[in-house]
Design an enzyme around this catalytic site. Structure first.
Site, PDB file in Angstrom:
ATOM      1  CB  ILE B  14      30.511  46.107  33.474  1.00  0.00           C
ATOM      2  CG1 ILE B  14      30.881  44.867  32.655  1.00  0.00           C
ATOM      3  CG2 ILE B  14      29.539  46.986  32.692  1.00  0.00           C
ATOM      4  CD1 ILE B  14      29.725  43.950  32.382  1.00  0.00           C
ATOM      5  CD  GLU B  33      31.692  46.475  45.347  1.00  0.00           C
ATOM      6  OE1 GLU B  33      31.576  46.501  44.111  1.00  0.00           O
ATOM      7  OE2 GLU B  33      31.474  45.450  46.030  1.00  0.00           O
ATOM      8  CB  SER B  47      41.949  33.395  32.605  1.00  0.00           C
ATOM      9  OG  SER B  47      41.343  32.188  33.022  1.00  0.00           O
ATOM     10  CG  HIS B  51      38.981  35.797  25.602  1.00  0.00           C
ATOM     11  ND1 HIS B  51      39.593  34.565  25.613  1.00  0.00           N
ATOM     12  CD2 HIS B  51      38.489  35.986  26.849  1.00  0.00           C
ATOM     13  CE1 HIS B  51      39.453  34.027  26.827  1.00  0.00           C
ATOM     14  NE2 HIS B  51      38.795  34.879  27.598  1.00  0.00           N
ATOM     15  CB  VAL B 173      21.506  48.444  46.265  1.00  0.00           C
ATOM     16  CG1 VAL B 173      20.088  48.858  45.869  1.00  0.00           C
ATOM     17  CG2 VAL B 173      22.510  49.510  45.839  1.00  0.00           C
ATOM     18  CE  LYS B 251      36.408  32.226  25.805  1.00  0.00           C
ATOM     19  NZ  LYS B 251      35.344  32.697  26.704  1.00  0.00           N
ATOM     20  CB  SER B 337      34.511  34.046  29.759  1.00  0.00           C
ATOM     21  OG  SER B 337      35.511  34.181  28.787  1.00  0.00           O
ATOM     22  CB  SER B 341      37.575  40.706  26.197  1.00  0.00           C
ATOM     23  OG  SER B 341      38.228  39.588  26.736  1.00  0.00           O
ATOM     24  CB  CYS B 435      56.216  34.301  52.071  1.00  0.00           C
ATOM     25  SG  CYS B 435      55.509  35.852  52.653  1.00  0.00           S
TER      26      CYS B 435
END
Lengths: 413, 478
Positions: B14, B33, B47, B51, B173, B251, B337, B341, B435
């Protein structure tokens, strides 16, 4: 460019195969991905190489050097820092090998290919190693490279998982560099490596070996801070009532090798569930007659000397095929009893001289008689006071004695 | 003090979506970050499914943003030059469960999801060869797809930087204050950065950031999702995400693909503590068992990686809003989830709120992100030409994924340069192949130390404290 034989991989197997094929008069190209020949030998600075074949104890780089010198005296061409990206078989003795290096992409026509790419190390996840994923977890060979080639210490307090030879040798190596090896943990009830390595690498340095014990999980956020270990039950589940935390900053994994055979994935060749590689006949040849396989990519050897012997033969077989294009029909499958895990060759042929079958047994046996039977007749037998799963055994079979089958059995006298 | 129009806290899916969107709209924006690279935790390990949108309850934020976001993906991926595998998705069911599939179909219709269809066994077999024998029906959602979540985060962050945005890595932060002039000041204990607007997209730390800002308090739950990744040699085992019927818990465990051709099985759903991404034997065994409800036995001998991600939850819906107490503060809390999406639509929503509250945007000439070279995708002729121009593209560093030194140097010279081994991995995949890095990690250590002119001891896996080597051997280096 045209060659009779392209050898993929310039480690001990590739060098021996290229050497013998070249000596037989074939025009040979050897393709190596690293900047020099020798493969993993270059990072194995301990000695013990060549005792059987050369009659002297050399270090890995020295053993590689012996073969490189032999090879450079032949007419074989060497292409370094180059990778094979693709193989195309167009027809009888008509193969195109695609090569990439810093000069570009090229295609090489050849009559046969010898695959001798060696192995990669099994990652921890492949054996369900759980816990966190911090820095400080290395494959033992990766650590060996960092220490011996880059000159870098990978940690100070080390746990080793798996008692294969690389694990044992790294236990000694780390100790010599001032690291504390707190233990070698082996899930099986027996040590996986050679007896001489247990003596020289663990016992001489007072490094404890914990059998039937394994790592439940790795602990640590940014860098490893420890491992939780526990004894394993006979069904390999953990006895968690006895689990304990062992503090360390490094984990080395010596949990098995996998053949680097993936360039052949698209050909759907017959595979072995034991070696994870493709299967070959007594000429080291696959179902695609132009493809020969030898060295650790075929099966993991205990000693480099065995790799050399096997690969010299494979080189000769490839050279003969490149010259004549002859293949032998009606293969006889070598059938194994439960005490024998695999043979390096799955198919043999009648009336093709004597053939040396390399094999591994499934456990330790005392007073073992290994018998090769064809029809009702015993065609070869070997007696051994003791055989171990870690060691390669050999039996020589005279193929003129073969009926329509060949059974290899291990009987305990 | 560095001052911006908008500060975004958190470089997940996001945060990076909003970062890029604001930068492309001429807003002076910075992304804070806490880790040494963006896409640190929640957005990294999931995953990768985009969706279709039949799953969320109608009239929820989840449903709204899922359907809107999914529509945006193909175009967005094209713009960024990252893969969107338009494979659709399947929910499979036994004969007696057809009714439950119909319920899902109806929910999908209420959510205005296009191209949904229930298929019978014959049609299913045309799509998937390895469904479990007792599977009779499947809900095929054509608009679903697969992406690489970390590649998208990286691409969006790079796009934001290219268009004037600033990224501050390793900026955790710790303090949020409001000045008298109404501006927020965010501090990591050493450095302060100010802005009129703050958007909290801090993933698993979102509730904490809200608390620091004096905004609405949330209680968050964390759910661990473990995965098993199989070798590319298993490609084709399934060709799209194959879900079991959803339950209260989620899910379920799916058999799935990655954009790179691996097979991905999971996730589990165990409650966990913040930041706990450890893999458990219990979880691995659950995946191995439960996946058989939908598909035949996968080849677990080809396992190359076990990993886990964390999903964040707070209540039964996303919490995406402007704060009612703290003016000019916005938050996305508990985005689980289908957050991946939904993310592009959530970013649009935030832009809308910000503009309502007085943020000025302006038209700029948008710079297009140049995707990394992928030598595997080039024809031999193209590759040969490239190598002749720059020999580094012929030097293979990662043999398993076939990645050249030239490609790796691109990641080190990108608008958001990779600073550690995991950051290179998320841009180009070395250490991600069969590997798992045992061949290329020593090479990457050398490449990073050469590039940044530091000691090899200073090269990390993923930020300070995760150094790979600890010193020289006794004899030193020649």
């Amino acid at each position: 460019m045209n060659f009779d034989i392209v050898v993929v991989g310039g480690g001990p197997a590739g060098m021996a195969a290229a050497y013998s094929a070249s000596e037989k008069g074939s025009k040979v190209l050897i393709v190596e991905r690293e900047a020099k020949l020798g493969g993993i030998l270059n990072q194995c600075i301990h000695n013990g190489f060549g005792l059987h074949y050369l009659g002297e104890e050399l270090t890995g780089p020295e053993y590689a050097d012996v073969w490189q010198k032999k090879l450079l005296k032949t007419k074989a061409k060497v292409l370094l820092s180059s990778v094979v990206t693709k193989i195309e078989r167009l027809g009888d003795r008509n193969v195109v090998v695609h090569i990439k290096n810093s000069e570009g992409v090229s295609k090489i026509k050849t009559k046969a290919v010898v695959f001798s790419m060696g192995c990669r190390e099994k990652p921890g996840s492949a054996i369900n190693l759980c816990g966190t994923r911090p820095a400080g977890v290395f494959a033992a060979g990766e650590a060996q490279k960092l220490v011996n080639v880059h000159g870098k210490l990978v940690g100070k307090k080390v746990v080793i998982l798996g008692s294969g030879d690389i694990g044992l040798i790294m236990a000694r190596r780390m100790t010599c560099e001032g690291a504390k090896v707190v233990g070698v943990y082996e899930i099986m009830p027996k040590c996986g490596g050679l007896a001489r390595n247990v003596a020289q690498c663990l016992n001489d340095f007072n490094i404890p070996l914990f059998l039937s014990t394994s790592i439940v999980k790795i602990v640590g956020d940014k860098r490893v801070s420890g491992v939780v270990v526990a004894p394993v039950n006979p069904d390999f589940s953990f006895d968690l009532t006895k689990q304990k935390l062992v503090k360390c900053d490094t984990v080395l994994l010596s949990v098995g090798l996998l053949p680097e055979i993936d360039v052949l994935n698209e050909f759907n060749l017959e595979r072995s569930n034991v070696t994870n590689s493709v299967v070959v006949n007594q000429f080291y040849q696959t179902k695609i007659p132009e493809f020969f396989v030898c060295g650790n990519v075929l099966h993991v050897n205990d000693l480099v000397d065995n790799v050399t012997v096997e690969s010299l033969e494979a080189g000769v077989c490839a050279a003969n095929f490149a010259k004549t294009g002859k293949t032998t029909k009606k293969p006889i499958e070598v059938k194994l009893d439960k005490n024998i895990r695999y043979t390096s060759m799955k198919y043999v042929y009648k009336n093709t001289g004597s053939v040396t079958l390399c094999f591994r047994v499934s456990d330790e046996f005392k007073n073992a008689k290994i018998v090769a039977k064809s029809g009702e007749e015993i065609v070869a037998s070997v007696f051994k006071p003791v055989v171990r799963a870690g060691q390669i055994e050999k039996i020589v079979v005279d193929t003129s004695k073969l009926k329509n089958d060949l059974n290899l059995c291990l009987e305990v006298a | 003090m560095k001052t911006f129009d908008v500060l975004i806290v958190g470089g997940g899916i996001i945060g990076t979506n909003l970062f890029s969107l604001l930068a492309r709209n001429g807003v002076k924006v910075a992304l804070l970050e806490k880790e040494d690279d963006i896409c640190g935790l929640v957005s990294r390990a999931n995953s990768g499914v985009i969706h279709a949108g039949y799953d969320p309850r109608p009239n929820t934020l989840m449903a709204k943003f899922n359907v809107e976001g999914t529509k945006m993906y193909p175009q967005m991926c094209k713009r960024l030059g990252v893969d969107f595998v338009s494979c659709g998705s399947l929910v499979v069911a036994k004969k007696e469960d057809k009714k439950k599939l119909e319920e899902l179909l109806n929910r999908g219709k209420q959510n205005k999801v296009p191209d949904l269809e229930i298929l019978g066994k014959k049609d299913l077999q045309k799509l998937e060869k390895n469904l479990a024998d007792n599977i009779e029906f499947g809900l095929f959602a054509k608009t679903a797809g697969i992406v690489s979540p970390y590649e998208i985060c990286v691409a969006l962050a790079e796009e934001g930087v290219l268009n004037g945005g600033k990224v501050f890595l390793n900026f955790e932060v710790k303090l949020i204050e409001k000045q008298e002039n109404g501006k927020f000041v965010l501090s990591n204990g050493k450095e302060e950065i100010a802005a009129k607007f703050v958007v909290n997209c801090a993933g698993q730390h979102a509730a904490k950031i809200n608390d620091l800002a004096g905004a609405k308090h949330f209680k968050m739950n964390f759910v661990k999702g473990e995965y098993i990744l199989l070798d590319k040699a298993e490609k084709g085992f399934v060709n799209r995400p194959v879900f079991p019927l959803p339950t209260e818990k989620g899910k379920g465990i799916l058999a799935n693909i990655t954009t790179h051709g691996n097979i991905l099985l999971g996730p589990t759903a165990f409650p966990c503590k913040l930041g706990d991404t450890s893999v458990t034997l219990e979880g691995i065994n659950k995946i191995k068992q439960d996946v058989l409800a939908s598909v035949k036995q996968p080849n677990f001998r080809k396992t190359i990686k076990l990993f886990a991600g964390v999903r964040v939850k707070s209540g039964s819906d996303f919490n995406i809003s402007r704060d009612e107490k703290q003016k000019n503060f916005y938050y996305a809390v508990g985005v689980c989830s289908p957050g991946l999406s939904a993310a592009p639509a959530i970013a649009q929503h935030f832009l809308h709120l910000l503009k309502e509250d007085g943020l000025k945007t302006k038209k700029i000439i948008v710079k297009k992100r140049k995707p990394y070279t992928n030598t595997e995708k080039l024809s031999e002729k193209e590759l040969d030409k490239l190598i002749k121009k720059n020999p580094n593209y012929g030097k293979v560093v990662c043999r398993c994924e076939n990645i050249s030194q030239g490609e790796i140097l691109e990641a080190l010279n990108s608008p958001l340069p990779a600073k550690n081994i995991d950051a290179i991995k998320r841009r180009l995949r070395p250490t991600m192949g069969r590997c798992q890095g045992s061949f290329c990690r020593p090479k990457l250590v050398k490449i990073l130390s050469d590039f940044y002119k530091t000691k090899e001891e200073d090269v990390t896996l993923n930020g300070k404290g995760s150094e790979i080597v600890v010193g020289n051997i006794k004899g030193g280096i020649q």
